[in-house]
Design a protein around this motif. Structure first.
Motif, PDB file in Angstrom:
ATOM      1  N   UNK A  19      18.905  28.342 -22.949  1.00  0.00           N
ATOM      2  CA  UNK A  19      17.648  29.020 -23.221  1.00  0.00           C
ATOM      3  C   UNK A  19      16.729  28.070 -23.973  1.00  0.00           C
ATOM      4  N   UNK A  20      15.494  28.005 -23.529  1.00  0.00           N
ATOM      5  CA  UNK A  20      14.479  27.205 -24.201  1.00  0.00           C
ATOM      6  C   UNK A  20      13.238  28.067 -24.377  1.00  0.00           C
ATOM      7  N   UNK A  21      12.496  27.810 -25.428  1.00  0.00           N
ATOM      8  CA  UNK A  21      11.301  28.582 -25.730  1.00  0.00           C
ATOM      9  C   UNK A  21      10.176  28.235 -24.760  1.00  0.00           C
ATOM     10  N   UNK A  22       9.528  29.282 -24.240  1.00  0.00           N
ATOM     11  CA  UNK A  22       8.334  29.124 -23.414  1.00  0.00           C
ATOM     12  C   UNK A  22       7.146  29.718 -24.162  1.00  0.00           C
ATOM     13  N   UNK A  23       5.965  29.536 -23.635  1.00  0.00           N
ATOM     14  CA  UNK A  23       4.768  30.111 -24.240  1.00  0.00           C
ATOM     15  C   UNK A  23       4.902  31.633 -24.271  1.00  0.00           C
ATOM     16  N   UNK A  28       9.996  34.221 -18.040  1.00  0.00           N
ATOM     17  CA  UNK A  28      11.096  33.269 -18.077  1.00  0.00           C
ATOM     18  C   UNK A  28      11.084  32.416 -16.818  1.00  0.00           C
ATOM     19  N   UNK A  29      11.807  31.314 -16.895  1.00  0.00           N
ATOM     20  CA  UNK A  29      11.933  30.401 -15.768  1.00  0.00           C
ATOM     21  C   UNK A  29      13.418  30.227 -15.491  1.00  0.00           C
ATOM     22  N   UNK A  47      22.974  36.086 -10.261  1.00  0.00           N
ATOM     23  CA  UNK A  47      22.924  35.513 -11.610  1.00  0.00           C
ATOM     24  C   UNK A  47      21.598  35.888 -12.271  1.00  0.00           C
ATOM     25  N   UNK A  48      20.495  35.759 -11.539  1.00  0.00           N
ATOM     26  CA  UNK A  48      19.179  36.103 -12.090  1.00  0.00           C
ATOM     27  C   UNK A  48      19.111  37.584 -12.465  1.00  0.00           C
ATOM     28  N   UNK A  49      19.657  38.453 -11.624  1.00  0.00           N
ATOM     29  CA  UNK A  49      19.650  39.889 -11.913  1.00  0.00           C
ATOM     30  C   UNK A  49      20.378  40.191 -13.215  1.00  0.00           C
ATOM     31  N   UNK A  53      18.921  41.690 -16.832  1.00  0.00           N
ATOM     32  CA  UNK A  53      19.499  42.835 -17.523  1.00  0.00           C
ATOM     33  C   UNK A  53      19.768  42.499 -18.989  1.00  0.00           C
ATOM     34  N   UNK A  54      20.293  41.309 -19.227  1.00  0.00           N
ATOM     35  CA  UNK A  54      20.579  40.876 -20.600  1.00  0.00           C
ATOM     36  C   UNK A  54      19.299  40.702 -21.408  1.00  0.00           C
ATOM     37  N   UNK A  55      18.272  40.125 -20.788  1.00  0.00           N
ATOM     38  CA  UNK A  55      16.996  39.915 -21.472  1.00  0.00           C
ATOM     39  C   UNK A  55      16.379  41.248 -21.865  1.00  0.00           C
TER      40      UNK A  55
END
Length: 58
Positions: A19-23, A28-29, A47-49, A53-55
């Motif tokens: 995980x990296x910080x975005x603006x 997310x990317x 994986x994206x799904x 869900x976690x986010x």
């Protein structure tokens, strides 16, 4: 394990998530960087799904 194909075909995949910080407000990317072996790209939506869900649940 998740069944990946016909009867008796399974796959066990270990992943590392970074995980990296975005603006702020930019969402997310998702990047898929396969390091060893060949993992079919059709696993990416699953994986994206799960990450979404976690986010959403923190």
């Amino acid at each position: 394990m998740k069944q990946s194909g016909g009867q008796g075909q399974f796959v066990d995949i270990s992943i590392t998530v970074r995980f990296e910080t975005l603006e702020a407000g930019s969402g997310y990317e998702f990047k898929s960087e396969i390091i060893r072996g060949a993992v079919p790209r059709n696993y990416n939506p699953g994986v994206m799904k799960r990450l979404e869900e976690c986010i959403s649940s923190g």
